[in-house]
Design a protein around this motif. Structure first.
Motif, PDB file in Angstrom:
ATOM      1  N   PHE A   1       1.955   3.908 -13.650  1.00 18.58           N
ATOM      2  CA  PHE A   1       2.306   2.525 -13.355  1.00 18.58           C
ATOM      3  C   PHE A   1       1.860   2.065 -11.975  1.00 18.58           C
ATOM      4  O   PHE A   1       2.273   1.007 -11.507  1.00 18.58           O
ATOM      5  N   PHE A   2       1.007   2.857 -11.289  1.00 21.54           N
ATOM      6  CA  PHE A   2       0.600   2.487  -9.931  1.00 21.54           C
ATOM      7  C   PHE A   2      -0.160   1.163  -9.922  1.00 21.54           C
ATOM      8  O   PHE A   2      -0.149   0.442  -8.936  1.00 21.54           O
ATOM      9  N   TRP A   3      -0.791   0.838 -11.033  1.00 25.27           N
ATOM     10  CA  TRP A   3      -1.575  -0.407 -11.095  1.00 25.27           C
ATOM     11  C   TRP A   3      -0.688  -1.641 -10.965  1.00 25.27           C
ATOM     12  O   TRP A   3      -1.182  -2.730 -10.679  1.00 25.27           O
ATOM     13  N   LEU A   4       0.627  -1.500 -11.142  1.00 25.08           N
ATOM     14  CA  LEU A   4       1.530  -2.634 -10.963  1.00 25.08           C
ATOM     15  C   LEU A   4       1.603  -3.065  -9.498  1.00 25.08           C
ATOM     16  O   LEU A   4       1.951  -4.205  -9.193  1.00 25.08           O
ATOM     17  N   ALA A   5       1.272  -2.155  -8.578  1.00 22.64           N
ATOM     18  CA  ALA A   5       1.279  -2.485  -7.157  1.00 22.64           C
ATOM     19  C   ALA A   5      -0.066  -3.041  -6.693  1.00 22.64           C
ATOM     20  O   ALA A   5      -0.156  -3.590  -5.594  1.00 22.64           O
ATOM     21  N   LEU A   6      -1.098  -2.910  -7.488  1.00 25.54           N
ATOM     22  CA  LEU A   6      -2.432  -3.379  -7.087  1.00 25.54           C
ATOM     23  C   LEU A   6      -2.500  -4.880  -6.795  1.00 25.54           C
ATOM     24  O   LEU A   6      -3.136  -5.266  -5.810  1.00 25.54           O
TER      25      LEU A   6
ATOM     26  N   LEU B   1       0.825  -1.197   0.000  1.00 25.73           N
ATOM     27  CA  LEU B   1       0.000   0.000   0.000  1.00 25.73           C
ATOM     28  C   LEU B   1       0.865   1.255   0.000  1.00 25.73           C
ATOM     29  O   LEU B   1       0.585   2.219  -0.725  1.00 25.73           O
ATOM     30  N   ALA B   2       1.935   1.248   0.795  1.00 30.01           N
ATOM     31  CA  ALA B   2       2.855   2.389   0.825  1.00 30.01           C
ATOM     32  C   ALA B   2       3.527   2.576  -0.534  1.00 30.01           C
ATOM     33  O   ALA B   2       3.667   3.718  -1.017  1.00 30.01           O
ATOM     34  N   ILE B   3       3.925   1.478  -1.158  1.00 31.81           N
ATOM     35  CA  ILE B   3       4.519   1.561  -2.494  1.00 31.81           C
ATOM     36  C   ILE B   3       3.533   2.159  -3.477  1.00 31.81           C
ATOM     37  O   ILE B   3       3.880   3.029  -4.288  1.00 31.81           O
ATOM     38  N   MET B   4       2.274   1.724  -3.409  1.00 30.47           N
ATOM     39  CA  MET B   4       1.263   2.241  -4.323  1.00 30.47           C
ATOM     40  C   MET B   4       1.015   3.733  -4.095  1.00 30.47           C
ATOM     41  O   MET B   4       0.877   4.495  -5.049  1.00 30.47           O
ATOM     42  N   ILE B   5       0.976   4.161  -2.845  1.00 28.54           N
ATOM     43  CA  ILE B   5       0.751   5.576  -2.545  1.00 28.54           C
ATOM     44  C   ILE B   5       1.920   6.425  -3.045  1.00 28.54           C
ATOM     45  O   ILE B   5       1.709   7.500  -3.621  1.00 28.54           O
ATOM     46  N   VAL B   6       3.139   5.949  -2.854  1.00 26.51           N
ATOM     47  CA  VAL B   6       4.309   6.675  -3.363  1.00 26.51           C
ATOM     48  C   VAL B   6       4.240   6.778  -4.879  1.00 26.51           C
ATOM     49  O   VAL B   6       4.539   7.836  -5.454  1.00 26.51           O
TER      50      VAL B   6
END
Length: 53
Positions: A34-39, A19-24
């Motif tokens: 590319f945030f969807w790669l953390a989903l 979640l922290a990776i996605m928020i960053v």
């Protein structure tokens, strides 16, 4: 009948890390597309932490 309760603490930890990776990634404009790669990490570890899988 015995019910074994397994610990989900490590899954919660991984869920919050993802979640922290996605928020960053959402905050940084260059990484926003590319945030969807953390989903998958967030969703998978959330499901494991909730003991749904």
């Amino acid at each position: 009948m015995e019910v074994n309760k397994k610990s989900t603490a490590k899954y919660w930890l991984w869920c919050f890390i993802w979640l922290a990776i996605m928020i960053v990634m959402l905050i940084m404009p260059g990484l926003r597309p590319f945030f969807w790669l953390a989903l998958p990490g967030v969703c998978t570890y959330f499901a494991l932490a909730m003991d749904l899988l």
